[in-house]
Design a protein around this motif. Structure first.
Motif, short mmCIF file in Angstrom:
data_model
loop_
_atom_site.label_atom_id
_atom_site.label_comp_id
_atom_site.label_asym_id
_atom_site.label_seq_id
_atom_site.Cartn_x
_atom_site.Cartn_y
_atom_site.Cartn_z
N ASP A 52 0.84 -1.19 0.00
CA ASP A 52 0.00 0.00 0.00
C ASP A 52 0.88 1.24 0.00
O ASP A 52 1.92 1.27 0.65
N TYR A 128 -5.72 -0.43 6.97
CA TYR A 128 -6.10 -0.29 5.56
C TYR A 128 -7.21 0.73 5.34
O TYR A 128 -7.15 1.52 4.40
N TYR A 129 -8.24 0.72 6.17
CA TYR A 129 -9.39 1.59 5.93
C TYR A 129 -9.28 2.94 6.62
O TYR A 129 -10.22 3.73 6.60
#
Length: 161
Positions: A52, A128-129
């Motif tokens: 990411d 991640y969110y």
């Protein structure tokens, strides 16, 4: 050689950062020839992808090289790695199910934060969110847990820098 595998869900946030942190720490003390480190995910969501962009940014902030493409845990990982470290309870459960399916029922799987007395049983949260602050939080968590893990491994295997 001590072989370590870090595992999260998609292998683009927590586990590649953990891999980079451990690689950096063993290199800093001149023990890189004594360790092989990798990371993987229990899902197939991101196979072949780079970490990411927020993981890359966080690693860059701490001068940690990230040289990884996401992959999924496979049968040979249970044979090839001495230590398999799960980031959270869900991945720990998935790994424990996989080890039985693959015929490695006796393989011990560790929860990453169990190496720090005050955080035993706790997960490394999935950033991640969320925003970049979540990646900084997991960096701090992983940095501490990997220090403790490395100290235990060095003592267990009588490794000296």
């Amino acid at each position: 050689m001590i072989r370590v595998l870090f595992v999260c869900l998609g292998n683009i946030c927590r586990s590649p950062l953990a891999e980079a942190i451990l690689n950096s720490k063993v290199e800093l003390v001149g023990m890189q020839s004594q360790f092989k480190c990798d990371s993987a995910g229990t899902s197939d969501f991101h196979i072949g992808e780079l970490p990411d962009e927020r993981t890359i940014k966080c690693a860059s902030k701490y001068n940690l090289p990230l040289n990884h493409r996401s992959r999924q845990v496979n049968r040979t990982d249970f044979r090839d790695f001495d230590y398999i470290l799960a980031m959270d309870d869900n991945n720990l459960r998935n790994l424990n199910n996989l080890k039985i399916r693959y015929g490695f029922a006796d393989k011990e799987i560790h929860l990453m934060r169990n190496f720090v007395a005050k955080t035993q049983g706790m997960s490394v949260p999935d950033p991640y969110y969320g925003g970049e602050e979540g990646f900084e939080e997991i960096y701090q968590i992983l940095d501490e847990a990997i220090d403790s893990f490395l100290a235990q491994v060095k003592a267990t295997h009588q490794l000296y820098a």
